[in-house]
Design an enzyme around this catalytic site. Structure first.
Site, short mmCIF file in Angstrom:
data_model
loop_
_atom_site.label_atom_id
_atom_site.label_comp_id
_atom_site.label_asym_id
_atom_site.label_seq_id
_atom_site.Cartn_x
_atom_site.Cartn_y
_atom_site.Cartn_z
CG ASP A 125 -34.68 -67.60 75.10
OD1 ASP A 125 -34.31 -66.53 75.64
OD2 ASP A 125 -34.61 -67.80 73.87
CD GLU A 126 -29.02 -65.18 76.80
OE1 GLU A 126 -28.84 -65.55 75.64
OE2 GLU A 126 -28.86 -64.00 77.18
#
Length: 390
Positions: A125-126
């Site tokens: 998610d990053e």
């Protein structure tokens, strides 16, 4: 990405948006609710009152993510579900669905690469993105491109994200947390004293609880207080290399480049049991879990194009003692049966005299798959190897 797992679930269950909700490893599957849906109905048609609540959970699962309304009650990632139930019993509890999260992860990263191809993948998610050579990347300090990325991700996936723009990765990471959700925060070099120094030292990516406790032992609580210490003093108390890094980080200095390709060192799968399991009395259950972990890990390796030569296990006993064992085989593999067999042999080297809380399987010494498939030369050990304990 903003509350990534929860946001993915809201796409499937829009009726839950805005409610306190946690997603947790160990939560019961949704099969029963889905099977009870009338013909033609979808997940969005499940009444809110039909979802399981955190207050009814019994077990030792942990929270993977919590929505912002749930976080207001003190609930957060890595917290035990039963502890969280005391803080926010009314929260809706959903199980983790990693395959769905990975699918959305691949999609939002594809969108970013089409706009700004110099991107470093930092997990599901990053990411870090280098705006430097992107047309328009410097307009309004990067805000114009950040808006475009936000809108493009939203249009393609329905998901929101927060972006921090700064001269380097260290400060950009901190800036991305300033204005969640759906925020864009710009930090220039001259903003470090005003925006970064008032923050606690833990906001520096790389300062964990132990390092923070040592810093606080010296009266250093904020990044500004850290910046006020001389480099030589920090080197004397934390070592030459670490002290130099602490000094540079406090002053917002970071020379790391955005790395578009990086090789993982190892891959693993592990699970915490809902109840402590006994190696003899729960042998069948443990065996099924062990096999499932090996198969899932093999699938991960195959999907990402890796094979490995070092196979190991991780155990956590009921007294919270952690034990690891590993062995290196002659030929790298991504074969589930080989991983299961060698991991089982590692298991035989551990006295299983206490109940188990956690079991994990790991493959290390990874290499990219070449022309010769790992499965063609995956044999490890000898055909006369004894069977694993479970």
């Amino acid at each position: 990405m903003d509350a990534f797992y929860a946001s993915v679930e809201w796409l499937r269950y829009p009726q839950l948006k805005g409610l306190p909700m946690v997603i947790g490893a160990g939560a019961a599957r949704m099969d029963g609710l889905l099977a009870a849906l009338p013909e033609g109905a979808t997940r969005a048609d499940i009444p809110v009152g039909a979802f399981p609540l955190l207050r009814d959970y019994v077990g030792r699962g942990v929270i993977t993510t919590a929505t912002y309304p749930a976080r207001q009650f003190g609930v957060g990632s890595a917290m035990g579900l039963m502890k969280a139930a005391k803080l926010c019993p009314q929260a809706i509890l959903l199980p983790v669905d990693f395959s769905e999260y990975r699918r959305y992860s691949r999609e939002f990263k594809r969108v970013i690469r089409e706009i700004a191809p110099v991107m470093e993948d930092r997990g599901v998610d990053e990411v870090y993105i280098d705006f430097t050579e992107v047309p328009g990347g410097q307009r309004e300090g990067g805000r114009v491109l950040a808006r475009l990325i936000q809108k493009s991700i939203l249009d393609a996936t329905g998901l929101g994200c927060s972006i921090g723009v700064a001269p380097n990765k260290l400060v950009a990471k901190m800036a991305s947390e300033f204005d969640k959700p759906n925020g864009i925060s710009i930090v220039f070099g001259h903003d470090v004293e005003r925006l970064i120094w008032p923050l606690p030292c833990r906001k520096i990516n790389g300062i964990g609880p132990k390092a923070d406790a040592r810093l606080q032992g010296h009266g250093i609580r904020t990044i500004g207080e850290l910046a006020a210490r001389e480099r030589a003093w920090l080197a004397g108390h934390f070592g030459k290399s670490c002290g130099a890094w602490l000094h540079d980080a406090a002053w917002g200095c970071d020379e790391r480049l955005v790395v578009t390709e990086s090789e993982p060192v190892s891959m693993s799968r592990e699970t915490t049991f809902g109840r402590d399991l006994h190696a003899v009395r729960d042998k069948a259950e443990l065996g099924a879990i062990f096999t499932g972990l090996a198969e899932s890990l093999a699938a991960d390796l195959q999907r990402k194009g890796y094979q490995g030569k070092t196979i190991g296990i991780k155990l956590r006993f009921d007294d919270f003692r952690i034990v690891t064992r590993d062995t290196t085989i002659a030929q790298p593999t991504h074969d589930a049966a080989t991983i299961r067999r060698v991991a089982g042999l590692c298991l035989k080297r551990v006295p299983l005299d206490r109940r188990l809380r956690l079991l994990g399987v790991r493959v290390g010494s990874l290499s990219k798959l070449g022309a010769k498939r790992a499965g063609e030369a995956a044999a490890a050990g000898s055909p006369h190897d004894t069977a694993p304990l479970f």
